[in-house]
Design a protein around this motif. Structure first.
Motif, PDB file in Angstrom:
ATOM      1  N   LEU A  26      -5.487 -70.519   5.691  1.00 52.35           N
ATOM      2  CA  LEU A  26      -6.179 -69.657   4.731  1.00 52.35           C
ATOM      3  C   LEU A  26      -7.394 -68.989   5.361  1.00 52.35           C
ATOM      4  CD1 LEU A  26      -5.955 -71.856   1.505  1.00 52.35           C
ATOM      5  CD2 LEU A  26      -4.652 -69.785   2.045  1.00 52.35           C
ATOM      6  N   THR A  27      -8.126 -69.750   6.159  1.00 53.92           N
ATOM      7  CA  THR A  27      -9.286 -69.194   6.847  1.00 53.92           C
ATOM      8  C   THR A  27      -8.855 -68.102   7.812  1.00 53.92           C
ATOM      9  OG1 THR A  27     -10.506 -71.275   6.659  1.00 53.92           O
ATOM     10  CG2 THR A  27     -11.229 -69.742   8.381  1.00 53.92           C
ATOM     11  N   LEU A  28      -7.795 -68.351   8.552  1.00 57.59           N
ATOM     12  CA  LEU A  28      -7.294 -67.358   9.503  1.00 57.59           C
ATOM     13  C   LEU A  28      -6.820 -66.105   8.771  1.00 57.59           C
ATOM     14  CD1 LEU A  28      -6.661 -66.556  12.373  1.00 57.59           C
ATOM     15  CD2 LEU A  28      -4.477 -67.737  12.161  1.00 57.59           C
ATOM     16  N   ARG A  29      -6.140 -66.288   7.655  1.00 59.88           N
ATOM     17  CA  ARG A  29      -5.676 -65.136   6.877  1.00 59.88           C
ATOM     18  C   ARG A  29      -6.861 -64.301   6.389  1.00 59.88           C
ATOM     19  NH1 ARG A  29      -1.997 -66.335   1.919  1.00 59.88           N
ATOM     20  NH2 ARG A  29      -3.975 -67.052   1.112  1.00 59.88           N
ATOM     21  N   ASP A  30      -7.913 -64.965   5.929  1.00 64.40           N
ATOM     22  CA  ASP A  30      -9.121 -64.250   5.501  1.00 64.40           C
ATOM     23  C   ASP A  30      -9.736 -63.484   6.663  1.00 64.40           C
ATOM     24  OD1 ASP A  30      -8.824 -65.196   2.929  1.00 64.40           O
ATOM     25  OD2 ASP A  30     -10.338 -66.778   3.136  1.00 64.40           O
ATOM     26  N   LYS A  31      -9.794 -64.107   7.830  1.00 66.86           N
ATOM     27  CA  LYS A  31     -10.335 -63.446   9.019  1.00 66.86           C
ATOM     28  C   LYS A  31      -9.522 -62.213   9.362  1.00 66.86           C
ATOM     29  CE  LYS A  31     -13.681 -66.158  10.287  1.00 66.86           C
ATOM     30  NZ  LYS A  31     -15.017 -65.716  10.006  1.00 66.86           N
ATOM     31  N   VAL A  32      -8.202 -62.349   9.304  1.00 71.32           N
ATOM     32  CA  VAL A  32      -7.319 -61.224   9.620  1.00 71.32           C
ATOM     33  C   VAL A  32      -7.632 -60.052   8.692  1.00 71.32           C
ATOM     34  CG1 VAL A  32      -4.915 -60.441   9.477  1.00 71.32           C
ATOM     35  CG2 VAL A  32      -5.467 -62.564  10.690  1.00 71.32           C
ATOM     36  N   GLU A  33      -7.753 -60.339   7.412  1.00 76.60           N
ATOM     37  CA  GLU A  33      -8.019 -59.277   6.440  1.00 76.60           C
ATOM     38  C   GLU A  33      -9.400 -58.655   6.641  1.00 76.60           C
ATOM     39  OE1 GLU A  33      -7.290 -61.059   2.634  1.00 76.60           O
ATOM     40  OE2 GLU A  33      -5.119 -61.117   2.951  1.00 76.60           O
ATOM     41  N   GLN A  34     -10.355 -59.447   7.089  1.00 74.19           N
ATOM     42  CA  GLN A  34     -11.724 -58.954   7.283  1.00 74.19           C
ATOM     43  C   GLN A  34     -11.880 -58.108   8.541  1.00 74.19           C
ATOM     44  OE1 GLN A  34     -14.276 -62.387   7.350  1.00 74.19           O
ATOM     45  NE2 GLN A  34     -13.914 -62.866   5.204  1.00 74.19           N
ATOM     46  N   VAL A  35     -11.255 -58.530   9.629  1.00 69.70           N
ATOM     47  CA  VAL A  35     -11.568 -57.899  10.917  1.00 69.70           C
ATOM     48  C   VAL A  35     -10.525 -56.907  11.421  1.00 69.70           C
ATOM     49  CG1 VAL A  35     -13.016 -59.837  11.654  1.00 69.70           C
ATOM     50  CG2 VAL A  35     -10.634 -59.782  12.346  1.00 69.70           C
ATOM     51  N   LEU A  36      -9.313 -56.941  10.871  1.00 71.80           N
ATOM     52  CA  LEU A  36      -8.276 -56.053  11.380  1.00 71.80           C
ATOM     53  C   LEU A  36      -8.079 -54.842  10.475  1.00 71.80           C
ATOM     54  CD1 LEU A  36      -5.491 -58.564  12.501  1.00 71.80           C
ATOM     55  CD2 LEU A  36      -7.434 -57.685  13.805  1.00 71.80           C
ATOM     56  N   SER A  37      -7.785 -53.719  11.101  1.00 72.10           N
ATOM     57  CA  SER A  37      -7.447 -52.506  10.348  1.00 72.10           C
ATOM     58  C   SER A  37      -6.075 -52.689   9.712  1.00 72.10           C
ATOM     59  CB  SER A  37      -7.429 -51.298  11.284  1.00 72.10           C
ATOM     60  OG  SER A  37      -6.301 -51.375  12.154  1.00 72.10           O
ATOM     61  N   GLY A  38      -5.726 -51.780   8.816  1.00 77.04           N
ATOM     62  CA  GLY A  38      -4.412 -51.827   8.184  1.00 77.04           C
ATOM     63  C   GLY A  38      -3.288 -51.758   9.197  1.00 77.04           C
ATOM     64  N   LEU A  39      -3.414 -50.854  10.164  1.00 78.38           N
ATOM     65  CA  LEU A  39      -2.392 -50.740  11.209  1.00 78.38           C
ATOM     66  C   LEU A  39      -2.280 -52.040  11.984  1.00 78.38           C
ATOM     67  CD1 LEU A  39      -0.367 -49.205  13.006  1.00 78.38           C
ATOM     68  CD2 LEU A  39      -2.335 -48.467  14.392  1.00 78.38           C
ATOM     69  N   GLU A  40      -3.417 -52.601  12.373  1.00 78.10           N
ATOM     70  CA  GLU A  40      -3.400 -53.845  13.144  1.00 78.10           C
ATOM     71  C   GLU A  40      -2.754 -54.970  12.340  1.00 78.10           C
ATOM     72  OE1 GLU A  40      -7.410 -52.745  15.714  1.00 78.10           O
ATOM     73  OE2 GLU A  40      -7.579 -53.971  13.900  1.00 78.10           O
ATOM     74  N   ASP A  42      -0.463 -54.599   9.982  1.00 80.07           N
ATOM     75  CA  ASP A  42       0.977 -54.305   9.925  1.00 80.07           C
ATOM     76  C   ASP A  42       1.665 -54.674  11.229  1.00 80.07           C
ATOM     77  OD1 ASP A  42       0.626 -53.320   7.359  1.00 80.07           O
ATOM     78  OD2 ASP A  42       0.647 -51.214   7.977  1.00 80.07           O
ATOM     79  N   VAL A  43       1.035 -54.322  12.344  1.00 78.05           N
ATOM     80  CA  VAL A  43       1.598 -54.620  13.658  1.00 78.05           C
ATOM     81  C   VAL A  43       1.678 -56.129  13.870  1.00 78.05           C
ATOM     82  CG1 VAL A  43       1.206 -54.434  16.149  1.00 78.05           C
ATOM     83  CG2 VAL A  43       0.934 -52.415  14.692  1.00 78.05           C
ATOM     84  N   LEU A  44       0.611 -56.841  13.525  1.00 76.29           N
ATOM     85  CA  LEU A  44       0.588 -58.294  13.691  1.00 76.29           C
ATOM     86  C   LEU A  44       1.675 -58.947  12.844  1.00 76.29           C
ATOM     87  CD1 LEU A  44      -0.609 -60.929  14.747  1.00 76.29           C
ATOM     88  CD2 LEU A  44      -2.290 -60.805  12.880  1.00 76.29           C
ATOM     89  N   SER A  45       1.792 -58.522  11.615  1.00 81.29           N
ATOM     90  CA  SER A  45       2.803 -59.087  10.720  1.00 81.29           C
ATOM     91  C   SER A  45       4.207 -58.888  11.286  1.00 81.29           C
ATOM     92  CB  SER A  45       2.691 -58.442   9.343  1.00 81.29           C
ATOM     93  OG  SER A  45       3.679 -58.932   8.483  1.00 81.29           O
ATOM     94  N   ALA A  46       4.510 -57.690  11.731  1.00 73.61           N
ATOM     95  CA  ALA A  46       5.832 -57.413  12.302  1.00 73.61           C
ATOM     96  C   ALA A  46       6.052 -58.216  13.580  1.00 73.61           C
ATOM     97  CB  ALA A  46       5.988 -55.917  12.566  1.00 73.61           C
ATOM     98  N   TYR A  47       5.023 -58.316  14.407  1.00 70.75           N
ATOM     99  CA  TYR A  47       5.113 -59.081  15.654  1.00 70.75           C
ATOM    100  C   TYR A  47       5.412 -60.553  15.357  1.00 70.75           C
ATOM    101  CZ  TYR A  47       3.705 -61.144  20.111  1.00 70.75           C
ATOM    102  OH  TYR A  47       3.663 -61.866  21.282  1.00 70.75           O
TER     103      TYR A  47
END
Length: 91
Positions: A26-40, A42-47
């Motif tokens: 959950l902490t990592l997911r929050d970090k992802v949403e805070q620091v990554l752009s929408g494109l990043e 999307d790319v991370l999710s697909a990867y």
């Protein structure tokens, strides 16, 4: 280090580790949403879904190099964010 080294998988062995693992996710997911752009994101999710760079590029209408660059930014941003969080915990 690879991107997968940055995104540590929790291999829980007991209920306590499962709870801690869930909290870390959950902490990592929050970090992802805070620091990554929408494109990043999307790319991370697909990867993480196992898509190749070419598949991600086709899916998002981008060049493969753009996908590679986005994943490199993801790695740097998550490393920095996680290191800052760790430093705050140690204080």
């Amino acid at each position: 280090r690879t991107l997968m080294d940055v995104i540590v998988e929790c291999h829980a062995q007991n209920p306590e580790e499962l709870i801690i693992g869930r909290e870390e996710i959950l902490t990592l997911r929050d970090k992802v949403e805070q620091v990554l752009s929408g494109l990043e994101q999307d790319v991370l999710s697909a990867y993480l879904d196992g898509k190749s760079y070419q598949e991600i590029a086709d899916m998002l209408g981008r060049h493969v190099k753009s996908i590679d660059n986005a994943l490199q930014r993801v790695k740097r941003k998550l490393e920095k964010s996680l290191a800052e969080s760790k430093a705050q915990e140690d204080d």
